[in-house]
Design a protein around this motif. Sequence first.
Motif, short mmCIF file in Angstrom:
data_model
loop_
_atom_site.label_atom_id
_atom_site.label_comp_id
_atom_site.label_asym_id
_atom_site.label_seq_id
_atom_site.Cartn_x
_atom_site.Cartn_y
_atom_site.Cartn_z
N ILE A 55 0.85 -1.20 0.00
CA ILE A 55 0.00 0.00 0.00
C ILE A 55 0.88 1.25 0.00
CG2 ILE A 55 -1.63 1.36 1.39
CD1 ILE A 55 -2.83 -1.41 2.25
N CYS A 56 1.91 1.25 0.83
CA CYS A 56 2.83 2.40 0.89
C CYS A 56 3.52 2.60 -0.47
CB CYS A 56 3.86 2.21 1.99
SG CYS A 56 3.16 2.30 3.66
N ALA A 57 3.98 1.52 -1.06
CA ALA A 57 4.66 1.61 -2.35
C ALA A 57 3.71 2.11 -3.44
CB ALA A 57 5.24 0.25 -2.74
N ALA A 58 2.47 1.63 -3.42
CA ALA A 58 1.48 2.07 -4.42
C ALA A 58 1.19 3.56 -4.31
CB ALA A 58 0.20 1.26 -4.27
N LYS A 59 1.36 4.11 -3.12
CA LYS A 59 1.11 5.53 -2.90
C LYS A 59 2.42 6.33 -2.91
CE LYS A 59 -3.32 4.92 -0.68
NZ LYS A 59 -4.12 5.58 -1.70
N SER A 60 3.49 5.69 -3.36
CA SER A 60 4.81 6.33 -3.47
C SER A 60 5.32 6.87 -2.14
CB SER A 60 4.78 7.43 -4.52
OG SER A 60 4.41 6.91 -5.77
N VAL A 61 5.02 6.15 -1.08
CA VAL A 61 5.52 6.52 0.25
C VAL A 61 6.58 5.49 0.61
CG1 VAL A 61 4.94 6.91 2.67
CG2 VAL A 61 3.31 7.53 0.88
N SER A 62 7.83 5.94 0.65
CA SER A 62 8.93 4.98 0.84
C SER A 62 9.59 5.06 2.21
CB SER A 62 9.98 5.18 -0.24
OG SER A 62 10.47 6.50 -0.21
N GLU A 63 9.51 6.18 2.85
CA GLU A 63 10.18 6.33 4.14
C GLU A 63 9.25 5.93 5.27
OE1 GLU A 63 12.31 10.00 4.65
OE2 GLU A 63 12.72 10.10 2.50
N VAL A 64 9.06 4.61 5.41
CA VAL A 64 8.18 4.07 6.43
C VAL A 64 8.92 2.99 7.18
CG1 VAL A 64 5.97 2.92 6.87
CG2 VAL A 64 6.17 4.50 4.95
N LYS A 65 8.77 2.97 8.48
CA LYS A 65 9.34 1.91 9.30
C LYS A 65 8.20 0.96 9.67
CE LYS A 65 11.95 1.09 13.53
NZ LYS A 65 12.54 1.69 14.72
N PHE A 66 8.46 -0.34 9.60
CA PHE A 66 7.45 -1.34 9.91
C PHE A 66 7.91 -2.14 11.13
CE2 PHE A 66 7.18 -0.39 5.44
CZ PHE A 66 5.82 -0.24 5.24
N GLU A 67 6.98 -2.34 12.07
CA GLU A 67 7.32 -3.09 13.29
C GLU A 67 6.22 -4.10 13.59
OE1 GLU A 67 7.76 -0.34 16.53
OE2 GLU A 67 9.59 0.54 15.69
N VAL A 68 6.63 -5.25 14.11
CA VAL A 68 5.71 -6.24 14.64
C VAL A 68 6.09 -6.44 16.09
CG1 VAL A 68 4.90 -8.63 14.54
CG2 VAL A 68 5.40 -7.40 12.42
N GLU A 69 5.15 -6.21 16.97
CA GLU A 69 5.37 -6.41 18.40
C GLU A 69 4.33 -7.41 18.91
OE1 GLU A 69 7.86 -5.22 20.17
OE2 GLU A 69 8.62 -3.97 18.55
N GLU A 70 4.75 -8.24 19.82
CA GLU A 70 3.85 -9.26 20.35
C GLU A 70 3.06 -8.72 21.54
OE1 GLU A 70 4.73 -13.81 20.38
OE2 GLU A 70 5.37 -13.00 22.31
N GLY A 71 1.74 -8.98 21.54
CA GLY A 71 0.91 -8.58 22.67
C GLY A 71 -0.45 -8.06 22.23
N ASP A 72 -1.20 -7.60 23.20
CA ASP A 72 -2.52 -7.03 22.98
C ASP A 72 -2.36 -5.70 22.24
OD1 ASP A 72 -4.81 -5.20 23.67
OD2 ASP A 72 -5.51 -6.97 24.74
N ALA A 73 -3.11 -5.52 21.18
CA ALA A 73 -2.97 -4.32 20.33
C ALA A 73 -3.09 -3.03 21.11
CB ALA A 73 -3.99 -4.36 19.19
N ARG A 74 -3.98 -2.98 22.07
CA ARG A 74 -4.16 -1.75 22.85
C ARG A 74 -2.86 -1.32 23.51
NH1 ARG A 74 -9.04 -4.16 26.23
NH2 ARG A 74 -7.51 -5.83 26.16
N TYR A 75 -2.21 -2.29 24.16
CA TYR A 75 -0.99 -1.99 24.91
C TYR A 75 0.21 -1.81 23.98
CZ TYR A 75 -4.22 -3.90 28.31
OH TYR A 75 -5.35 -4.16 29.04
N VAL A 76 0.26 -2.62 22.92
CA VAL A 76 1.36 -2.52 21.96
C VAL A 76 1.38 -1.14 21.31
CG1 VAL A 76 2.17 -3.35 19.70
CG2 VAL A 76 1.58 -4.99 21.50
#
Length: 164
Positions: free
Chosen positions: A91-112
């Motif tokens: 999605i970011c690439a399709a919108k020509s947005v390249s400076e994005v950091k991606f993270e996966v954290e374990e846990g409940d979404a609210r707290y993460v």
Amino acid sequence: MAATEKPVMVIGIDDSEYAIAALEWTLDHFSSAIYPPPFKIIVVHAKPIPETFVGVAGPGMVFGSEPGLYQVLDQNLKRKAARIIEKAREICAAKSVSEVKFEVEEGDARYVLCKAVSEHNASMLVVGSHGYGAIKRALLGSVSDYCAHNAPCTVTIVKPKTGA
């Protein structure tokens, strides 16, 4: 002369159409429409911990009593998280947005998400809304509601589009 750091925006993502719509809305309004983008964007996915699924196998089943069940479930959750991040990258690439950091954290979404906001000193958190009514929200819990009340920054809740 030191360059001024851009404010940070955290975007919460999962595999729901609501989270995807929130990511697209945010990129349309804050990144691809403005150059240079005014925010440093961090997309965060909260991978549930396998223990969240205790009891899925049925009543009386002790989680982990099945050999390898924990590892299989954990691997499935990791693969799902990788697919979600890949979709966000596309999605970011399709919108020509390249400076994005991606993270996966374990846990409940609210707290993460609230933790990510604090750790990155974010100015804004963006989350999607499932559009639940008060009763369903009370029974199921609401990530957006929790974050709106507990995140130490501005929270933007992107509501689902209604009929055209």
